[in-house]
Design a protein around this motif. Structure first.
Motif, PDB file in Angstrom:
ATOM      1  N   PHE A 211       0.702  -1.204  -0.126  1.00 35.59           N
ATOM      2  CA  PHE A 211       0.157  -0.012  -0.117  1.00 35.59           C
ATOM      3  C   PHE A 211       0.876   1.379   0.091  1.00 35.59           C
ATOM      4  CE2 PHE A 211      -2.610   3.439   2.026  1.00 35.59           C
ATOM      5  CZ  PHE A 211      -3.444   3.241   1.082  1.00 35.59           C
ATOM      6  N   PRO A 212       1.817   1.317   1.006  1.00 33.23           N
ATOM      7  CA  PRO A 212       2.640   2.719   1.000  1.00 33.23           C
ATOM      8  C   PRO A 212       3.234   2.946  -0.376  1.00 33.23           C
ATOM      9  CG  PRO A 212       3.402   1.011   2.600  1.00 33.23           C
ATOM     10  CD  PRO A 212       2.149   0.598   2.051  1.00 33.23           C
TER      11      PRO A 212
ATOM     12  N   ILE B 218       0.918   4.015  -2.970  1.00 32.02           N
ATOM     13  CA  ILE B 218       0.575   5.337  -3.012  1.00 32.02           C
ATOM     14  C   ILE B 218       2.027   6.336  -3.510  1.00 32.02           C
ATOM     15  CG2 ILE B 218       0.649   7.500  -0.901  1.00 32.02           C
ATOM     16  CD1 ILE B 218      -2.009   5.810  -1.455  1.00 32.02           C
TER      17      ILE B 218
ATOM     18  N   PHE C 126       6.975   1.438   4.456  1.00 35.55           N
ATOM     19  CA  PHE C 126       6.836   2.694   4.118  1.00 35.55           C
ATOM     20  C   PHE C 126       8.205   3.334   4.245  1.00 35.55           C
ATOM     21  CE2 PHE C 126       5.977   6.781   6.575  1.00 35.55           C
ATOM     22  CZ  PHE C 126       5.379   7.363   5.605  1.00 35.55           C
TER      23      PHE C 126
END
Lengths: 370, 284
Positions: free
Chosen positions: A116-117, A120, A169
């Motif tokens: 996910f990060p 993004i 992240f």
């Protein structure tokens, strides 16, 4: 012939000089008429594992929410190295958090959660997948978990997925908001050690929040104890265990015996206590103080045996704690005392027997002041 | 015990099953049967043929169908866009005020749809509230705002607003706050948060809201009749005309069947794509 190759990794003992990564200055937060944080200060070193411990309502959750940017401080500032970050929104801060609830995305697979990060940030899909697989390996999850659904993972596995997502992240500081509190005891113990190990392997700065001092002891380089919106003590686990600054800190970890004492001139006195003369002068205590005596520092005295501190009591009960035995002793004025001994040192007395307890100055800690 | 429960389950479901068969399935079967009767007959005792369906193609009824579906899609899209912020606020921001809003919106349903639409007619017509006042204040008069396609779509949006708002709010309430916070913490912008987390997790509510509005709008008659005048003829209007003025039951039945087939296909497809159990608290 054996090739002459130098090991690539530097010895663990050689570390870069510690630098401050996070500075909190005069941080204050009020909600309506309630002050959650009273202008606190804190410095965190690069690569440190710092745990903030406090009972519920002590302000530790407010503090971490301020640090990640989900709340805005009433006053004070937060600095990441030389950059002031308290005015940045959470998505612009180079830090991230592992939530108490883990907050995994239920509509995504394990792999998509971890990626996910990166998604993004617009990382290409192939690169994302490679990184996700690397992180799965780092957290000791099999690669086929990549396409599993979150609902198919156990509690411990979800924990690792949440960690992998946070590591993907690549934060400057990784925050943890009691992520282990919902797990059962044995899994928690395993994951505590894994987390400490992960900290050593990644070299990242970890800031961890918990209400359990025991958990903090296992993992942390330093522990900050919070009470009612202030830091009560910030020190290494050893220091906190051996030399708590207040009754609050002393009482925070498991069972401990606390005795009020007062000193006038050379002698010390306390309710029910027989104290060797001259101790006040030795300790430098003037006025009131509190004796902190761990259960394992107390021993049963034989007839005629002496100790710096002695107290009379009645044996109440014996509890088996595995390798140790714990005794609960009724003391005068309805107080209780706790003694822990190794199994081999089991005493013969039945409940109701009179016992004499003793310990020496060297094995207890004295908090000066009221 | 389980088997007994299962048997009792069938037994207790019997009355409603009978009622549904009688009041819901039976009329549908009758309509389906009439749609394959020869033109202009009033009994089912004829050899079936498909002349009514042929008539639909020949007479250009597909134009009405396109208008109905097109306006339904437009109304649904507009409803989704304007309801999302309010539904979001109801589910995540307002506390007490959500109840006030809910009661307020539900109250409008207590007044019949036709009466509310007549209210709009009085507001928008030539010499009505808007045009009349503007003229009396010295502005140039105009023809009123009725009798066009946009005003029909406006009517659909107005009438079916609650059917979008409440399912949407329910869907948004299902998006966990911690997942939203985690997404922002992991760097997501407001837009990425919406696309990656909020929309997919609110999907069951979105699908139900859109489906209700689309289905109701596609079959709606009153908006096009009252606000639209005869600007366009919608499918529902054609069905009604065929059954009444046209006295051609097989044609009306065939038109109805076409609409039912299209709407049914859309509904089945959308419902199969989302986990409705999650929304109604069934399977975890």
């Amino acid at each position: 012939m054996r090739p002459n190759v130098l090991e690539a990794s530097a010895p663990a003992a050689i570390k870069a000089p510690a630098r401050t990564i996070l500075t909190i200055a005069g941080l204050e937060k009020t909600f309506d008429d309630f002050t959650a944080l009273h202008g606190i200060d804190l410095h965190v070193q690069d690569g440190e594992f710092l745990t903030i411990v406090g009972p519920s309502g002590s302000g530790k959750t407010t503090l971490i929410r301020l640090l990640v940017g989900m709340e805005t401080p009433t006053s004070g500032s937060i600095w990441l190295r030389d950059q002031r970050i308290d005015e940045l929104p959470p998505n612009k801060r180079p830090t991230c958090m592992v939530f108490q609830s883990l907050a995994l995305f239920p509509h995504r697979t394990v792999g998509e959660n971890i990626e996910f990060p990166l998604k993004i940030r617009g990382t290409p899909a192939a690169e994302r997948k490679a990184r996700a697989l690397e992180l799965l390996t780092l957290l000791r999850l099999p690669p086929d978990y990549y396409s599993k659904r979150i609902q198919q993972c156990s509690g411990g596995e979800r924990q690792r997925v949440a960690l992998a997502r946070a590591l993907a992240f690549d934060p400057e500081i990784l925050f943890f908001d009691e992520p282990l509190s919902a797990l059962d005891y044995r899994l928690r113990k395993t994951l505590e050690k894994e987390l400490k190990d992960l900290h050593a392997r990644t070299g990242k700065t970890f800031i961890y929040i918990t209400h359990s001092l025991e958990e903090a002891m296992v993992m942390s380089d330093r522990i900050a104890i919070m009470r009612a919106g202030r830091f009560e003590q910030i020190a290494t686990p050893d220091e906190i265990y051996a030399r708590p600054v207040s009754r609050f800190v002393a009482g925070f970890m498991g069972e401990v015996n606390l005795f009020d004492v007062t000193a006038d001139g050379t002698d010390m006195a306390g309710s029910g206590l027989v104290i060797r003369p001259g101790l006040a002068a030795e300790t430098g205590l003037k006025g009131p103080g509190t004796l902190v005596v761990r259960p394992e520092a107390v021993r049963f005295l034989d007839f005629g045996e002496a100790a710096d501190f002695q107290i009379q009591g009645v044996l109440h009960a014996e509890y088996a704690l595995g390798s140790r035995l714990q005794y609960e002793i009724d003391l005068a004025d309805d107080r209780k005392g706790t003694v822990e001994v190794l199994r081999e040192q089991r005493i013969t007395g039945k409940p109701g027997t009179d016992v004499r307890l003793g310990w020496d100055l060297s094995s207890c800690h004295l908090i000066k002041g009221a | 015990m389980d088997r007994l429960n299962a048997r009792l389950g069938y037994l207790t479901a019997l009355p409603i099953t009978a009622l549904l068969l009688l009041s819901f399935v039976a009329p549908l079967v009758v309509v389906a049967a009439f749609s394959i009767m020869p033109q202009k007959v009033f009994s089912l005792a004829h050899l079936p043929d498909f002349s009514a369906y042929g008539e639909i193609l020949r007479q250009g009824y597909w134009r009405s169908l396109i208008w109905s579906l097109g306006m339904a899609i437009a109304a649904t899209a507009i409803l989704f866009v304007i309801s999302w912020p309010l539904a979001f606020a109801m589910a995540k921001v307002y506390r007490r005020f959500t109840l006030v809003l809910t009661v307020g919106v539900v109250m409008t349903l207590f007044v019949s749809e036709n009466i509310r639409l007549f209210g709009w007619v009085l507001t928008l017509m030539k010499g009505g509230l808007i045009e009349g006042y503007l003229r009396s204040w010295g502005f140039a008069g105009f023809d009123g705002l009725l009798y066009n396609v946009p005003v029909i779509v406006f009517g659909l949006v107005y009438v079916y607003f609650p059917f979008m708002l409440f399912p949407l709010a329910q869907g948004i309430a299902m998006v966990p706050d911690d997942a939203r916070e985690a997404a922002v913490d992991l760097g997501a912008s407001r837009w990425q948060l919406l696309r990656e987390v909020e929309l997919p997790l609110a999907a069951p509510g979105i699908v139900i809201g859109c489906l209700l509005c689309f289905v109701l709008s596609a079959g709606a008659i009153a908006e096009s009749k009252l606000l639209g005048g005869q600007a366009v003829i919608v499918m529902g209007d054609e069905v009604e005309t065929a059954f009444t003025y046209g006295q051609n039951w097989p044609l009306g039945a065939a038109l109805a069947m076409v609409l039912i087939a299209i709407i049914g296909a859309v509904a089945l497809f959308s419902v199969s794509r989302v986990d409705l159990d999650a929304m109604f608290g069934g399977r975890k």
